[in-house]
Design an enzyme around this catalytic site. Sequence first.
Site, short mmCIF file in Angstrom:
data_model
loop_
_atom_site.label_atom_id
_atom_site.label_comp_id
_atom_site.label_asym_id
_atom_site.label_seq_id
_atom_site.Cartn_x
_atom_site.Cartn_y
_atom_site.Cartn_z
N TRP A 103 1.14 -1.27 0.21
CA TRP A 103 0.06 0.29 0.28
C TRP A 103 0.99 1.23 -0.19
O TRP A 103 0.62 2.02 -0.77
CB TRP A 103 -1.24 0.29 1.37
CG TRP A 103 -1.92 -1.27 0.91
CD1 TRP A 103 -2.05 -2.74 1.95
CD2 TRP A 103 -3.00 -1.37 0.21
NE1 TRP A 103 -2.44 -2.99 1.93
CE2 TRP A 103 -2.90 -3.08 0.34
CE3 TRP A 103 -3.76 -0.67 -0.98
CZ2 TRP A 103 -4.37 -3.68 -0.51
CZ3 TRP A 103 -4.19 -1.09 -1.99
CH2 TRP A 103 -4.95 -2.72 -1.92
N ASP A 172 -1.96 6.17 6.59
CA ASP A 172 -3.04 5.72 5.93
C ASP A 172 -3.16 4.46 7.43
O ASP A 172 -2.38 3.31 8.05
CB ASP A 172 -2.38 4.76 4.39
CG ASP A 172 -3.19 3.65 4.26
OD1 ASP A 172 -4.70 3.43 4.88
OD2 ASP A 172 -3.37 3.41 3.13
N LYS A 196 -11.65 -2.06 6.79
CA LYS A 196 -11.60 -3.85 7.31
C LYS A 196 -11.86 -3.47 8.91
O LYS A 196 -12.47 -4.12 9.37
CB LYS A 196 -10.18 -3.03 6.98
CG LYS A 196 -9.00 -3.23 6.21
CD LYS A 196 -9.06 -2.58 4.70
CE LYS A 196 -9.03 -3.68 3.76
NZ LYS A 196 -7.57 -2.82 3.06
C1 PLP Z 1 -7.02 -2.42 2.05
C2 PLP Z 1 -6.38 -1.65 2.08
C3 PLP Z 1 -5.72 -0.07 1.14
C4 PLP Z 1 -6.89 -0.08 0.05
O1 PLP Z 1 -7.63 0.04 -0.02
P1 PLP Z 1 -9.43 0.66 -0.95
O2 PLP Z 1 -10.68 1.13 0.19
O3 PLP Z 1 -9.36 -1.00 -1.43
O4 PLP Z 1 -8.82 1.84 -2.49
C5 PLP Z 1 -5.08 1.00 1.25
N1 PLP Z 1 -4.58 1.14 2.88
C6 PLP Z 1 -4.29 0.06 3.16
C7 PLP Z 1 -3.94 0.19 4.54
C8 PLP Z 1 -5.14 -1.01 3.07
O5 PLP Z 1 -4.99 -2.45 4.03
#
Ligand code: PLP
Length: 361
Positions: A103, A172, A196
Amino acid sequence: MADRVYNFSPGPATLPVEVLEQASKDIVNYQGTGMGLIELSHRSKEFMAVADTTEKLLRELMEIPDNYKVLFLQGGASSQFYMIPMNLLGKGKKASYLNTGTWSKKAIKEAKLFGEIEVAFSSEEQTFNRVPTPDEYSVSPDSEYLYFVSNNTIYGTQFPAFPATGNVLISDMSSDILSRKIDVSQFGIIFAGAQKNMGPSGVTIVIIRDDLLERTPENTPTMLSYKTHADKGSMFNTPPCFSIYAVGEVLKWLKKQGGVEAIEAINREKAGLLYDCIDSTDYYRGHAEKASRSLMNISFNLPHADLEAKFIAEAAAIGLNGLKGHRSIGGCRASIYNAFPREGVVKLVAFMKEFEAANPS
Ligand SMILES: *Cc1c(COP(=O)(O)O)cnc(C)c1O
């Protein structure tokens, strides 16, 4: 719900049953309005109250200071990979990134479209099995921000403490928001896709410090400027109504569990059960170095790939679903976010012991 399995999926991920049950009622008839939740105008007083409640609860649970805006955006967490540099960089401007997994790598690729990018640390050569300690990197003082991923969903690593460099900090937190107590005032921007640890997919929450709203270059498209959404309380256009509602219900549930501090203690205990099992044998090998271990995603291997396939299949047959690791590293992964029940972890540990005994390497 007697027929539910334990769902170890990394995301979209398991949610509290009471939230699902409430949502199933509200979708048909929201609080006696005679209209289903997803039929309500986003400007109706009923939906405005839903959005207000969700924002208030998030502010309360995360203790978000007043000089931060909370935005409900679309486009997934991945859209933040370009929105951040689009709003904060530009000709001659620089930003720094810690490359600790898939990511962050994707975010670095996008950021390069908008400015000069300094990768201050990378664990790519060690298959991203660790995050750095603060003495392992330095950040240019003229960088507009330092970006990192607090929990690396795929590799199962997590920053135990956050960088303190003096630069604007951006994180993030898609896979560990609300899982542990943090100090929001350390950050310029925190963002997270909901799917998540907070709800269904469809909404991305962005927590942004007020002063950062003023840096956006003139030629930025309206929909991609943070200020557009901040000025209109995330109602510039139709927001993802159902997802905002569902996040609100998850936050109510979290508050009932005792809030972030209480869930953090539970998360530590849950992850501890699995790591103790992994550490008690050479049969299971954790991907992450011990000091970088995630409380949310536990990635591990068995002695060989055939055993892993058998393990995943036999686990699914007894209601332990979603244990297959990400295609980029293979193996197994147990994602045990806030809403994942402790009993499911206990059941997995018991299965791991039985499987090891029945399948010597
Ligand atoms: C799943 C995830 C993403 C991507 O998320 P989307 O909503 O599918 O774009 C980005 N960063 C992390 C840390 C993730 O776990």
